[in-house]
Enzyme design. Structure first.
Site, short mmCIF file in Angstrom:
data_model
loop_
_atom_site.label_atom_id
_atom_site.label_comp_id
_atom_site.label_asym_id
_atom_site.label_seq_id
_atom_site.Cartn_x
_atom_site.Cartn_y
_atom_site.Cartn_z
N THR A 139 41.30 40.67 29.42
CA THR A 139 42.70 40.60 29.84
C THR A 139 42.93 39.53 30.89
O THR A 139 44.06 39.31 31.32
CB THR A 139 43.17 41.95 30.41
OG1 THR A 139 42.36 42.28 31.55
CG2 THR A 139 43.06 43.06 29.37
N GLY A 167 42.54 35.52 32.76
CA GLY A 167 43.02 34.20 32.39
C GLY A 167 42.17 33.55 31.32
O GLY A 167 42.69 32.91 30.40
N ARG A 175 42.20 47.47 32.88
CA ARG A 175 42.41 48.43 33.96
C ARG A 175 43.83 48.98 33.99
O ARG A 175 44.12 49.92 34.74
CB ARG A 175 42.08 47.79 35.30
CG ARG A 175 40.63 47.34 35.45
CD ARG A 175 39.68 48.50 35.56
NE ARG A 175 39.90 49.26 36.77
CZ ARG A 175 39.30 49.01 37.94
NH1 ARG A 175 38.44 48.01 38.04
NH2 ARG A 175 39.53 49.76 38.99
N ASP A 191 32.30 51.88 36.05
CA ASP A 191 31.94 53.30 35.89
C ASP A 191 31.17 53.45 34.58
O ASP A 191 31.64 53.01 33.54
CB ASP A 191 33.22 54.12 35.86
CG ASP A 191 32.98 55.62 35.76
OD1 ASP A 191 31.85 56.03 35.43
OD2 ASP A 191 33.93 56.38 35.99
N GLY A 209 34.39 39.57 36.35
CA GLY A 209 33.84 39.01 37.58
C GLY A 209 34.95 38.64 38.53
O GLY A 209 36.14 38.83 38.26
N TYR A 232 29.20 35.10 46.28
CA TYR A 232 29.60 34.70 44.93
C TYR A 232 28.49 33.92 44.25
O TYR A 232 28.12 34.22 43.10
CB TYR A 232 30.87 33.85 45.00
CG TYR A 232 31.29 33.26 43.67
CD1 TYR A 232 31.90 34.05 42.70
CD2 TYR A 232 31.06 31.92 43.39
CE1 TYR A 232 32.29 33.52 41.49
CE2 TYR A 232 31.43 31.38 42.18
CZ TYR A 232 32.05 32.19 41.22
OH TYR A 232 32.42 31.65 40.00
N LYS A 247 26.37 35.06 40.89
CA LYS A 247 26.43 34.28 39.66
C LYS A 247 25.04 33.77 39.25
O LYS A 247 24.76 33.61 38.06
CB LYS A 247 27.41 33.12 39.80
CG LYS A 247 28.87 33.56 39.76
CD LYS A 247 29.21 34.28 38.46
CE LYS A 247 30.68 34.56 38.30
NZ LYS A 247 31.01 35.24 37.03
N THR A 257 43.54 28.19 35.13
CA THR A 257 44.33 29.41 34.93
C THR A 257 45.48 29.44 35.93
O THR A 257 45.42 28.79 36.99
CB THR A 257 43.48 30.67 35.12
OG1 THR A 257 43.04 30.72 36.49
CG2 THR A 257 42.27 30.66 34.19
N PRO A 258 46.53 30.22 35.65
CA PRO A 258 47.62 30.35 36.62
C PRO A 258 47.14 30.85 37.99
O PRO A 258 47.63 30.41 39.02
CB PRO A 258 48.56 31.35 35.95
CG PRO A 258 48.31 31.17 34.49
CD PRO A 258 46.83 30.88 34.37
#
Length: 224
Positions: free
Chosen positions: A11, A13, A34, A57, A84, A148, A152, A183-184
């Site tokens: 879901t 970008g 989510r 979960d 991520g 981060y 990664k 992405t936006p």
């Protein structure tokens, strides 16, 4: 025969582009989200199977895999891991360990749980493909993002371990290493950035599609 792929993070970008690319390629695509709103934004398609789930979960991961394996005519043959997040700012001596651990949990825990849940079915179906998403910064770090970058780099190590562990089961595991994705969200967070060399999600989606379909590549780290 139609095949099923789980797009974890479908879901987002990048995820929306990957979902659209795989649907166009004839796959049945299971996408966890989510919220109802994020899933509704994907649109409608007879081969799209959205599901509300929290992939941090174990029960949420199990629910996603249960849906992915619910149609005998479309066996599960692939998993794309896009879940991520990114955080940066201060150097290590200025960063609470909780912030560091948050990045590890965000970028590694969902990856582990959905993979753990899906692998037995990939084995039962004769193999398949797993694509994991790291970052070029895992190999070329910059200051202020140790959590981060470490997480990664962990994605690469985890994918490499999978590639070795499940080679005999005909499961191919590869890692993509994007640069900055156009992405936006990224544009909003960096309004003054030079976006000339940012990568459109659709181009990354084509690389993922290739890795999912190809039976010739495993254990690769591919910059896109």
């Amino acid at each position: 025969m139609t095949r099923t792929v789980i797009v974890a993070g479908g879901t987002g970008g990048l995820g929306g582009a990957v979902t659209a690319e795989l649907l166009a390629g004839g796959w049945r695509v299971v996408v966890p989200g989510r919220s109802e709103e994020s899933l509704a934004a994907l649109g409608a398609n007879e081969r799209l199977a959205p599901v509300l789930a929290d992939l941090s979960d174990p029960a949420g991961a199990a629910d996603v895999v249960a849906l992915a394996t619910s149609e005998e005519s479309a066996p599960l043959h692939a998993l794309v891991n896009l879940v991520g997040g990114f955080d940066s700012g201060k150097r290590v001596h200025e960063t609470p360990v909780e912030d560091f651990e948050r990045q590890l949990a965000l970028n590694l825990r969902p990856l582990y749980l959905i993979t753990q849940a899906a692998v037995p079915h990939l084995i039962a179906n004769g193999g398949g493909a797993i694509v994991c998403t790291s970052s070029q910064t895992a190999l070329k770090p910059f200051p202020g993002a140790a959590g981060y970058i470490t997480s990664k780099a962990g994605v690469i190590a985890f994918a490499d371990a999978l590639a070795v562990e499940y080679a005999a089961d005909h499961i191919r595991v590869n890692t993509i290493l994007p640069g900055t994705i156009d992405t936006p969200t990224n544009r909003a967070s960096r309004p003054n950035a030079d976006t000339t060399h940012w990568t459109p999600p659709s181009r990354i989606a084509k690389a993922i599609h290739f890795l999912v379909d190809s039976d010739a590549i495993t254990g690769a780290h591919i910059p896109v």
